[in-house]
Design a protein around this motif. Structure first.
Motif, PDB file in Angstrom:
ATOM      1  N   MET A   1       0.850  -1.175   0.000  1.00  0.00           N
ATOM      2  CA  MET A   1       0.000   0.000   0.000  1.00  0.00           C
ATOM      3  C   MET A   1       0.891   1.232   0.000  1.00  0.00           C
ATOM      4  O   MET A   1       1.727   1.390   0.886  1.00  0.00           O
ATOM      5  N   SER A   2       0.781   2.089  -0.981  1.00  0.00           N
ATOM      6  CA  SER A   2       1.644   3.243  -1.090  1.00  0.00           C
ATOM      7  C   SER A   2       1.047   4.418  -0.339  1.00  0.00           C
ATOM      8  O   SER A   2      -0.150   4.477  -0.093  1.00  0.00           O
ATOM      9  N   PRO A   3       1.922   5.385   0.045  1.00  0.00           N
ATOM     10  CA  PRO A   3       1.411   6.550   0.754  1.00  0.00           C
ATOM     11  C   PRO A   3       0.370   7.285  -0.078  1.00  0.00           C
ATOM     12  O   PRO A   3       0.374   7.231  -1.306  1.00  0.00           O
ATOM     13  N   ARG A   4      -0.518   8.011   0.597  1.00  0.00           N
ATOM     14  CA  ARG A   4      -1.539   8.797  -0.082  1.00  0.00           C
ATOM     15  C   ARG A   4      -0.900   9.897  -0.899  1.00  0.00           C
ATOM     16  O   ARG A   4       0.155  10.407  -0.555  1.00  0.00           O
ATOM     17  N   THR A  64       0.523  -0.630   8.160  1.00  0.00           N
ATOM     18  CA  THR A  64       0.538  -1.586   7.052  1.00  0.00           C
ATOM     19  C   THR A  64       1.513  -1.149   5.968  1.00  0.00           C
ATOM     20  O   THR A  64       2.312  -1.948   5.471  1.00  0.00           O
ATOM     21  N   ALA A  65       1.470   0.126   5.601  1.00  0.00           N
ATOM     22  CA  ALA A  65       2.352   0.633   4.548  1.00  0.00           C
ATOM     23  C   ALA A  65       3.819   0.539   4.946  1.00  0.00           C
ATOM     24  O   ALA A  65       4.671   0.097   4.165  1.00  0.00           O
ATOM     25  N   ARG A 123      -5.237  -6.990   6.198  1.00  0.00           N
ATOM     26  CA  ARG A 123      -4.300  -5.958   5.743  1.00  0.00           C
ATOM     27  C   ARG A 123      -2.885  -6.534   5.646  1.00  0.00           C
ATOM     28  O   ARG A 123      -2.187  -6.326   4.655  1.00  0.00           O
ATOM     29  N   THR A 124      -2.470  -7.224   6.683  1.00  0.00           N
ATOM     30  CA  THR A 124      -1.119  -7.803   6.714  1.00  0.00           C
ATOM     31  C   THR A 124      -0.956  -8.839   5.624  1.00  0.00           C
ATOM     32  O   THR A 124       0.066  -8.880   4.930  1.00  0.00           O
TER      33      THR A 124
END
Length: 197
Positions: A1-4, A64-65, A123-124
């Motif tokens: 998951m990449s940063p916003r 998570t990210a 998520r993990t």
């Protein structure tokens, strides 16, 4: 998951992102997932909470990210041209990942949190488990293509077998590895899968 993606004129500065990432890992290692807070991370990173929220919408997304970025890159190993060579590099990388001084305190806590919270477990799994398994599967498929493994190899079972013994020994039993453990584990894996090497 990449940063916003930043909104408006906000620009994400790499050095701030790195300070936050380090702070997240430090807080996770020292406090655990349950006690980690956005406030504590911001304080440790010497930034305002807004710097965190420009990158992630929640504590869950942030953790998570950061853990995904830390973990997935450590599953990237080069193609050595042989299953045994690839296997040894993969086992070495797995060993370094779960015995990392910081991450070795984070990983068991995340597993425990996943047992308590289905959402966090998902998520993990999606952010860490799936991409790490994709890399292991690619290694096994290369071996099948080279004729080192049977074409009908159960890839799901093989990937479980790859990670399970060392996880059990180091995380569950907390037993040390002998100097030739990885070599012996690689040979056991090859025999178990009927590899032609």
């Amino acid at each position: 998951m990449s940063p916003r993606k930043p909104t408006g004129a906000a620009v994400l500065q790499p050095e701030v992102t790195q300070a936050i990432t380090d702070a997240v890992l430090d807080e996770l290692a020292e406090q655990g997932y349950g006690r980690l807070s956005m406030e504590a991370v911001a304080k440790r990173a010497s930034v305002g909470k807004s710097a965190l929220y420009r990158r992630w919408s929640s504590k869950q997304e942030m953790v998570t990210a950061v853990v995904s970025e830390f973990s997935v890159a450590r599953a990237d190993v080069e193609d050595t041209g042989s299953l045994r060579g690839d296997l040894l590099l993969t086992l070495e990388a797995f060993h370094e990942w779960i015995t990392h001084p910081q991450f070795s305190r984070i990983f068991p806590d995340l597993v425990a949190e996943g047992a308590r919270t289905v959402e966090q477990a998902e998520r993990t799994r999606h952010a860490i488990g799936v991409p790490r398994r994709e890399r292991a599967e690619a290694m096994l498929r290369r071996a099948i293509a080279r004729g080192e493994l049977p074409g009908d190899t159960d890839l799901e079972m093989a990937m479980d077998l790859l990670a399970a013994p060392m996880y059990w020994r180091l995380v569950v039993r907390q037993a040390p590895l002998g100097p030739d453990y990885l070599d012996r584990l690689a040979d056991l894996f090859l025999r178990a899968l009927g590899a032609k090497v």
